[in-house]
Design a protein around this motif. Structure first.
Motif, PDB file in Angstrom:
ATOM      1  N   THR A  60       0.820  -1.230   0.206  1.00  0.00           N
ATOM      2  CA  THR A  60      -0.074   0.041   0.282  1.00  0.00           C
ATOM      3  C   THR A  60       0.823   1.043   0.082  1.00  0.00           C
ATOM      4  N   VAL A  61       0.477   2.215   0.046  1.00  0.00           N
ATOM      5  CA  VAL A  61       0.852   3.371  -0.506  1.00  0.00           C
ATOM      6  C   VAL A  61       1.514   3.567   0.497  1.00  0.00           C
ATOM      7  N   ASP A  62       0.372   3.490   1.885  1.00  0.00           N
ATOM      8  CA  ASP A  62       0.802   3.868   3.361  1.00  0.00           C
ATOM      9  C   ASP A  62       2.241   2.995   3.595  1.00  0.00           C
ATOM     10  N   ALA A  63       1.952   1.789   3.507  1.00  0.00           N
ATOM     11  CA  ALA A  63       3.303   0.487   3.701  1.00  0.00           C
ATOM     12  C   ALA A  63       4.671   1.543   2.483  1.00  0.00           C
ATOM     13  N   VAL A  64       4.357   2.201   2.201  1.00  0.00           N
ATOM     14  CA  VAL A  64       5.340   2.293   1.620  1.00  0.00           C
ATOM     15  C   VAL A  64       6.460   3.245   1.493  1.00  0.00           C
ATOM     16  N   LYS A  65       5.499   4.869   2.584  1.00  0.00           N
ATOM     17  CA  LYS A  65       5.580   5.545   3.500  1.00  0.00           C
ATOM     18  C   LYS A  65       6.440   5.237   4.751  1.00  0.00           C
ATOM     19  N   GLY A  66       6.184   4.331   4.981  1.00  0.00           N
ATOM     20  CA  GLY A  66       6.248   3.140   6.079  1.00  0.00           C
ATOM     21  C   GLY A  66       7.612   3.245   6.345  1.00  0.00           C
ATOM     22  N   HIS A  67       8.138   2.181   5.261  1.00  0.00           N
ATOM     23  CA  HIS A  67       9.715   2.033   4.618  1.00  0.00           C
ATOM     24  C   HIS A  67      10.440   3.017   4.558  1.00  0.00           C
ATOM     25  N   LEU A  68       9.633   4.500   3.643  1.00  0.00           N
ATOM     26  CA  LEU A  68      10.838   4.688   3.749  1.00  0.00           C
ATOM     27  C   LEU A  68      11.072   5.850   4.511  1.00  0.00           C
ATOM     28  N   ALA A  69       9.974   5.945   5.727  1.00  0.00           N
ATOM     29  CA  ALA A  69      11.143   7.128   6.307  1.00  0.00           C
ATOM     30  C   ALA A  69      11.613   6.095   7.239  1.00  0.00           C
ATOM     31  N   ARG A  70      11.414   4.712   7.899  1.00  0.00           N
ATOM     32  CA  ARG A  70      12.478   3.872   8.413  1.00  0.00           C
ATOM     33  C   ARG A  70      13.763   3.399   7.746  1.00  0.00           C
ATOM     34  N   GLY A  71      14.181   3.561   6.095  1.00  0.00           N
ATOM     35  CA  GLY A  71      15.013   3.193   5.470  1.00  0.00           C
ATOM     36  C   GLY A  71      15.890   5.054   5.451  1.00  0.00           C
ATOM     37  N   ARG A  72      15.272   5.372   5.491  1.00  0.00           N
ATOM     38  CA  ARG A  72      16.259   6.969   5.466  1.00  0.00           C
ATOM     39  C   ARG A  72      16.815   7.174   6.953  1.00  0.00           C
ATOM     40  N   ALA A  73      15.989   6.838   7.986  1.00  0.00           N
ATOM     41  CA  ALA A  73      16.818   6.881   8.901  1.00  0.00           C
ATOM     42  C   ALA A  73      17.588   6.046   9.725  1.00  0.00           C
ATOM     43  N   ARG A  74      17.629   5.252   8.942  1.00  0.00           N
ATOM     44  CA  ARG A  74      19.191   3.866   8.773  1.00  0.00           C
ATOM     45  C   ARG A  74      19.934   4.597   8.111  1.00  0.00           C
ATOM     46  N   LEU A  75      19.924   5.007   7.215  1.00  0.00           N
ATOM     47  CA  LEU A  75      20.493   5.088   5.717  1.00  0.00           C
ATOM     48  C   LEU A  75      22.140   6.587   6.730  1.00  0.00           C
ATOM     49  N   ARG A  76      21.222   7.341   7.569  1.00  0.00           N
ATOM     50  CA  ARG A  76      21.763   8.848   7.416  1.00  0.00           C
ATOM     51  C   ARG A  76      22.245   8.311   8.906  1.00  0.00           C
ATOM     52  N   GLU A  77      21.492   6.990   9.691  1.00  0.00           N
ATOM     53  CA  GLU A  77      22.669   6.314  10.746  1.00  0.00           C
ATOM     54  C   GLU A  77      24.210   5.647  10.059  1.00  0.00           C
TER      55      GLU A  77
END
Length: 309
Positions: free
Chosen positions: A154-171
């Protein structure tokens, strides 16, 4: 035409090949980051196009080619990743807020810029779904709805994965080490490079195994010392090409400079060996995008570009 066989296969093939030529760099940007390797990413691209040509013959209706090719690349990469390691698990949290893709705010743009600049190998530290979403959104700038369709989310699931992935990539970027220290070239690669730079084509042919193979991505595979030996005849007609031993993703490769004054190589070669002879040559001359994102480190004994013989 036989019954049940889709019509206009030649037209379909021509359309697919034309699009594939335009789409290869973009498919590679996705596949390389998904695999965490520019070399493995190109293998995925080649497999994708070969599989698409075979599958196209059996389709009753022509699919939208761009998303279809990305789906094939995605599935092929995941197959390879499953065979390499046990996939990481990740919880599906509530969808985080993601800026409107039609008018991204400055923070959103910074996140995208960070993803584009992130080394290819670091994406491999993300769980695969987060990895796919971040690459598709921040590197390739796909629409959220298109990402959802490709990944069956779902689009909402994509948004969730995107937010977590971005945060992890910054780390990951904050903790990342610098490029590896240069490693000396092996004797075999150093000899190959020296013979090439001396234009000793017969000496290079003598290094080939009798069943050697040559892969040049967009060209048919060459097999056998006689056929692969023509590879050097082609280079003999090109002035100014200069090789240097290098390392990429833990593999010993060869950097190819088309002008010794260049600061960066134009593309790479990669050799495999068996019983002291060359068994496989991969020449990336026709897919130069592979080197564009590569974290290439020249061997310490390589002559700097621009230095005379």
């Amino acid at each position: 035409m036989s019954a049940g066989r889709p019509p206009r296969n030649d037209d379909r093939r021509a359309e697919l090949l034309a699009l594939a030529g335009e789409l290869r760099p973009e498919l590679h940007r996705y596949s390389a980051r998904l695999m965490g390797s520019v070399i493995d990413g190109e293998d995925v691209v080649q497999d994708t196009l070969a599989r698409a040509l075979v599958a196209l013959e059996e389709l009753e209706e022509m699919p939208p080619l761009r998303p279809w090719l990305f789906r094939i690349a995605h599935n092929r990469a995941l197959d390879l990743l499953r065979g390499r390691t046990v996939r990481l698990t990740e919880p599906i949290d509530a969808a985080a807020d993601v800026a409107d893709e039609a008018s991204p705010d400055p923070v959103e743009m910074l996140m995208r810029q960070e993803a584009v600049k992130t080394a290819v190998s670091r994406f491999a530290e993300l769980p695969t779904t987060q990895r796919s979403v971040v690459i598709l959104k921040d590197v390739l700038d796909e629409q959220l709805s298109e990402i959802a369709a490709l990944l069956n989310l779902t689009v909402d699931a994509v948004k969730g994965h995107l937010a977590r992935g971005r945060a992890r990539l910054r780390e990951i970027n904050a903790q990342a080490a610098t490029l590896a220290e240069p490693r000396p070239a092996s004797a075999a690669v150093a000899r190959y490079v020296a013979l090439f730079n001396q234009r000793d084509w017969d000496g290079l042919r003598a290094m080939l195994a009798h069943d050697v193979k040559l892969n040049q991505a967009t060209h048919p595979l060459r097999v056998g010392a006689a056929d692969v030996g023509m590879f050097f005849s082609i280079y003999a007609k090109i002035d100014g090409v200069w090789l240097a031993p290098a390392w990429l993703e833990g593999r010993e490769v060869i950097a190819v400079f088309e002008d010794r004054a260049d600061q960066k190589p134009s593309y790479i070669m990669w050799l495999e060996w068996h019983d002291g002879r060359i068994s496989f040559i991969r020449d990336y001359r026709y897919v130069r995008y592979v080197a564009a994102d590569a974290e290439l480190v020249l061997a310490p004994d390589a002559k700097p570009a621009g230095e005379g013989e």
